[in-house]
Enzyme design. Structure first.
Site, short mmCIF file in Angstrom:
data_model
loop_
_atom_site.label_atom_id
_atom_site.label_comp_id
_atom_site.label_asym_id
_atom_site.label_seq_id
_atom_site.Cartn_x
_atom_site.Cartn_y
_atom_site.Cartn_z
N HIS A 1 30.84 45.42 36.66
CA HIS A 1 31.98 46.32 36.52
C HIS A 1 31.76 47.19 35.27
O HIS A 1 31.77 46.69 34.16
CB HIS A 1 33.27 45.51 36.38
N GLU B 1 34.23 35.22 31.68
CA GLU B 1 35.18 36.29 31.38
C GLU B 1 35.41 36.36 29.89
O GLU B 1 35.84 35.39 29.28
CB GLU B 1 36.52 36.02 32.08
N HIS C 1 31.45 38.95 32.70
CA HIS C 1 32.50 39.96 32.96
C HIS C 1 33.41 40.12 31.75
O HIS C 1 33.32 39.38 30.78
CB HIS C 1 33.38 39.51 34.15
N GLU D 1 33.68 47.01 31.94
CA GLU D 1 33.67 45.77 31.17
C GLU D 1 32.50 45.76 30.18
O GLU D 1 31.58 44.95 30.27
CB GLU D 1 33.64 44.57 32.13
ZN ZN Z 1 34.70 42.08 36.20
#
Ligand code: ZN
Length: 1072
Positions: A808, A990, A905, A811
């Site tokens: 992504h 994350e 992420h 990010e």
């Molecule tokens: Zn992500």
């Protein structure tokens, strides 16, 4: 309670004995006025509401009605009805609405009775159906007779009437009726009257009650239109100004703000189309007009509530999550077949050169090493991955596109690399001569420039656009030359000078960053708009500040102040400017450099400003570009601003955000980079901005601009900034930027800085992206100790760890974590050394280069979220996913599926760093399914790594981890690698954009240093995981014991677990 029951058993509704009835009512009143609500609920459960309603009907029938019975009865009804959720239905069933209304009417002159009637009325109206019936039968007219302008008389009655009216207006049909009868204007006048006369603020509840009536009435379109027509915005906006300074009046201010926000006329975004300014033709005739993905449905509703009151409910998980859990055991346990022909897997053998390398060169190399201390002499000639020669990538399909043989043969840039490599090594070994270093760099840049003489290829990069109106630059660098710069001489020579000067200026003390490498890389980066400019921070580099930044304290009322300031545009438009100062779509429409106006720019890698409008002198509305080939996904932002005044707070509003909420409401700041600061020796992104708030605004997507997205809501991120210098060039971004060119140049530096005797490093092309950028694949492990077969055997048999990041593009935190991982992995740290001997690392550091380059937030050029394509990636549309999955298939096919898989992420809603993993049992348990443990056995090994991280990584929090498999995530890397490749330890890591709520960094926002540290601690955790969970040689254990000071309990307990036959069995059951 026994007494209560006995009383009820008597059928007192039929009792004619007044004394008995009075007695019963008295006892009930006493009982229910004591204790908690439990007694009332008991009465309700035993039919108390119905009984009381029957008693009311009977009592009302007696002529004349007896107030001594009615009063306690009404009081009881109001009390019980308040707690009875079905009271409204019961009232209707008992046909008591008319009775209550006529009692109210009869008692208009009797204020005590009237107040009690109104209480009951209010309780009845809380049921919308009952409220509608009451409205049809004239309840509102009745109430309007009771509600008076300001008066100190009968306050309780007036209050009860207002509250009853507010309850009635929750019914849309009542609201419509009220508007049609002109009550809305009446309510506004009443509100104004109370507001003006209640100077001592004694009757706040009455004023708030009137506002609640207005709030409910404006839930319908007709109500909002009439409100606007009645000058409601002006009246409320003006009156609320008197209330802002008094904390007691917050309920009033909050309600007014809610009404104003709701009634502010909706407008389309000031864009012709919300579709991205950039489009890209997709291969295979795939339409670029992709169907839009389900947007978070958020249309105007009755329950539009202010976010401010939710502020303390941080990190609230969606309640719908549970419905999303995969509860089909067979599905959870199935292993789908290949998504492609098996023959295709053969091509990935070339991506595992380590498995066939014979290391014949080992001996001769080490002899050479002895001869010379200069490591640069040992650079393997095939490793000039920058322009890979044919033999560095064995598969001809994986060559760089547009790469001619001659270029690869003698590349002038290669020289530059060596020149500065030598200088960086000198820096390591002895105190280098600054002057000679500078000369080298200058030469290198001149070489680079001469390379660009081919006009077909030439696009001269400048570090940031330095047009004629950049006096700051000339003053700083070239004060004496200012006059000599001929504006007509073209950009070329000027930029060359600028570049040379800048590079001379650079101190070269930012570890693992070289502006020189950056320029070289950026030249090869292919963007859709064909960027010609570099953002200064990416080129110059970023050095984290020595201290962390605390989360921003949110001042009370920030949001409402900003909203009121927005409303002021409508009420007091006198100071509005409304001038477009930057427009990506229509550059001619923008007027940069207008006096008293900031200049914006973002046509550089990862930049995405689409439009900037100067609203007032020091306030700008900004619109971000949508992801390429889509009409949405704006959250990320990155742009340049210049021409600012000193000490003035500028307000910026990014008006087309999409997420429902943001960490910007919970202490997060954006980041800013000042060029002047950088040139004064503080080259860094810093958390910046104050008065930050994120809220739903009045912009809606119009059918003309957004087609199927019509009606979609937008959110405003607003912040104020005081810039550190006058006439500076500053950059603002959602989060610490990290471009594709930055990644590629960092890989260059990393490769050059490693010790080739110890670190095995291969950089290959996983594939080309749609736009023709290379997606690199790295292999990192320890070189075998010698050519001896034992050592080679150990080398080949190391288990794999597979890491990747930045699928992504928004990010960027993921890239900083990955940077930390990579720097640690190639470092000379003895732990890294040991770790390399334990694993072979396969790393895809940037899965979505095109998205990153073109300033996307979520998608790739195909307009798809690449992390939703793992089930069946398309080789044409999602090549990076297709080939990463192919490589994983290949590893599995040779029995070498990775031991750990982790996809890095960034998380926009939660704090801390945490892992998502996959567990069948935890998923079923969370979904409330009966779990037959005899049938489903599961290795709990997936919990070990997060537990270790919790201990070793300060930003990591085990409690934030989740191991649930959601249906909506079935196509993500984590779930697919777990399910299809059988990788038990398959994770998404994350990292928050904001900061930490626990541990060492509690209360701090994360900076790049903490993110990079997270990346290196992840490596440490992998080593501990290896020691705890897998067989290791005595030698490794001994080394580890020296380095890590391992606690006894870790090694012993986990060993026991590992050896248990039960555990081995579970693995088989699960994955075979
Ligand atoms: Zn992500």
């Amino acid at each position: 309670m026994c007494r209560l029951r006995r009383i009820q058993r008597k059928s007192w509704q039929s009792s004619c004995d007044k004394d008995v009835l009075l007695n019963i009512l008295g006892v009930l009143t006493d009982l229910l006025s004591l204790g908690t609500g439990r007694r009332i609920h008991y009465v309700i459960s035993k039919g108390g509401s119905e009984a009381l309603l029957q008693a009311l009907i009977s009592a009302a029938r007696t002529e004349p009605p007896d107030p001594s019975i009615l009063l306690p009865l009404l009081r009881l009804l109001a009390r019980v009805g308040q707690k009875d959720r079905k009271f409204g239905i019961k009232v209707q069933k008992a046909e008591a609405t008319d009775v209550i209304l006529s009692l109210t009417r009869q008692n208009l002159g009797h204020h005590l009775n009237l107040t009690h009637c109104l209480w009951v009325l209010r309780v009845c109206a809380s049921n919308v159906a009952a409220g509608t019936t009451l409205g049809i039968n004239g309840a509102m007219e009745l109430l309007f007779k009771v509600i008076t302008p300001y008066s100190k008389q009968h306050i309780r009655t007036v209050r009860a009437a207002i509250e009853a009216l507010a309850a009635l207006l929750k019914s849309k049909s009542n609201s419509r009726q009220a508007v049609n009868r002109g009550y809305l204007g009446g309510l506004l006048r009443l509100y104004q009257d109370w507001h003006h006369n209640d100077v001592s603020n004694n009757y706040i509840y009455i004023r708030r009650g009137l506002l609640l009536c207005l709030k409910h009435i404006t839930n319908i379109q007709l109500g909002r239109e009439t409100f606007l027509g009645s000058r409601g915005m002006e009246i409320l906006f003006t009156s609320v100004q008197d209330c802002l300074s008094c904390k007691n009046l917050d309920p009033i201010v909050t309600t007014v703000t809610q009404i104003l926000r709701k009634c502010y006329p909706k407008e389309p975004l000031p864009l012709v189309t919300v579709r991205s300014s950039y489009s890209f033709p997709l291969p295979g005739n795939v339409k670029t007009e992709r169907p839009c993905m389900g947007s978070e449905d958020d249309n105007e509703s009755d329950s539009e509530e202010d976010m401010e009151k939710d502020l303390n409910k941080d990190d609230v998980e969606g309640k719908e999550e549970d419905y999303d859990l995969e509860t089909d055991v067979n599905k959870l346990r199935s292993r789908p077949g290949l998504d492609r022909p098996e023959e295709e897997l053969g091509q990935y053998e070339a991506m595992c050169p380590e498995l066939s390398h014979d290391f014949q060169e080992l001996d001769s190399e080490s002899e050479e090493e002895k001869k010379s201390e200069d490591r640069s002499a040992n650079l393997p000639s095939t490793s000039s991955h920058f322009i890979p020669s044919g033999n560095s990538v064995e598969d001809p399909n994986h060559r760089w596109r547009n790469q001619s043989g001659t270029e690869a043969g003698s590349d002038p840039q290669e020289k530059d690399f060596k020149a500065s490599l030598q200088s960086s090594i000198k820096k390591e070994k002895c105190s280098r001569s600054l002057i000679s270093e500078k000369r080298e760099i200058v030469e290198a840049v001149q070489n680079a420039n001469s390379y660009e003489e081919d006009p077909a290829k030439s696009h001269t990069f400048s570090p940031c656009p330095l047009p004629k109106e950049a006096p700051w630059y000339k003053k700083i660098f070239n004060p004496e030359c200012e006059a000599s710069i001929d504006p007509s001489s073209g950009v070329g020579s000027e930029t060359t000078e600028i570049m040379t000067d800048l590079l001379e200026e650079h101190q070269g003390n930012i570890p693992f960053h070289s502006p020189h490498f950056y320029i070289a890389r950026a030249k090869c980066t292919k963007s859709i708009p064909a960027y010609r400019d570099l953002a200064f921070p990416d080129f110059w580099g970023h050095q984290p500040p020595p201290h962390g930044t605390p989360m921003l304290d949110r001042h009370y009322g920030v949001q409402r102040d900003k909203v009121l300031d927005d409303v002021r545009r409508l009420i007091q438009p006198g100071d509005l400017i409304g001038r477009t100062v930057f427009d990506l779509d229509e550059p001619s429409h923008s007027s940069p450099g207008a006096p008293c106006c900031l200049t914006f720019f973002s046509k550089f890698e990862s930049g995405n400003l689409r439009k900037a409008i100067q609203v007032r002198e020091f306030e700008y509305d900004l619109i971000m570009n949508a992801d390429v080939n889509t009409n949405q996904h704006h959250q990320w932002f990155y742009f340049e601003v210049r021409g600012m005044k000193l000490a003035v707070p500028y307000r910026f509003n990014i008006i087309n955000c999409e997420k429902l909420n943001s960490q910007f409401n919970y202490g997060m700041q954006l980041v800013m980079y000042s060029v002047k600061e950088a040139l004064q020796g503080r080259p860094r992104w810093l958390r910046a901005g104050h008065d930050i708030s994120y809220y739903k605004n009045h912009y809606r997507c119009s059918a003309a601009a957004g087609g199927s997205l019509k009606g979609k809501c937008y959110y405003t991120l607003t912040f104020s900034i005081k810039f550190p210098h006058e006439d500076d060039v500053c950059y603002l971004a959602y989060h610490y930027p990290y471009t594709y060119s930055a990644m590629m140049s960092h890989l260059d530096v990393l490769e050059q800085s490693r010790n080739p005797k110890k670190v095995y490093w291969r950089q290959q092309a996983l594939c080309q992206t749609l736009r023709g950028n290379t997606c690199p694949l790295l292999t990192i492990t320890a070189m075998p100790e010698s050519k001896k077969s034992d050592d080679l055997e150990q080398f080949y048999s190391r288990p794999y760890v597979f890491l990747m990041a930045r699928v992504h593009p928004g990010e960027s935190n993921a890239s900083w974590v990955m940077k930390g991982t990579l720097e640690f992995l190639v470092s000379s740290d003895p732990i890294a050394d040991l770790l390399r001997k334990c694993f072979i690392f396969k790393i895809v550091p940037m899965l979505n280069p095109d998205g990153v380059i073109n300033g996307n937030h979520r998608c790739s050029l195909s307009g798809d979220d690449l992390n939703r394509q793992w089930l069946t990636p398309s080789s044409q549309l999602h090549p990076t996913i297709y080939h990463t999955k192919g490589l994983l298939y290949y590893l599995r096919s040779i029995g070498r599926a990775p031991l750990v898989f982790c996809d890095y992420h960034g998380h926009s809603q939660k704090k801390n760093v945490f892992l998502y993993g996959c567990s069948i049992k935890e998923t079923l348990w969370q979904a409330g399914c009966m779990v037959d443990t005899a049938v489903i056995t599961e290795d709990v090994g997936y919990r070990t790594l997060p537990k270790i991280l919790d201990k070793v990584a300060p930003a990591f929090v085990m409690n934030s981890c989740s191991f649930l498999v959601e249906k909506s995530r079935e196509s993500t890397a984590r779930v697919v690698v777990w399910q299809e490749m059988g990788v038990l330890r398959s994770y998404t890591m994350e990292s928050t954009y904001c900061g930490c709520s626990h541990g060492l960094y509690k209360g701090l926002q994360l900076g790049t240093q903490e993110l990079e540290e997270m990346g290196s601690k992840f490596c440490l955790a992998l080593l501990i995981l290896h020691l705890k969970s897998f067989p290791c040689s005595k030698k490794v254990m001994a080394q580890a014991a020296l380095l890590l000071d391992l606690e006894e309990e870790i090694t012993i307990t986990d060993r026991a677990q590992r050896c248990s036959p039960n555990n081995a069995e579970t693995l088989e059951i699960c994955w075979q």
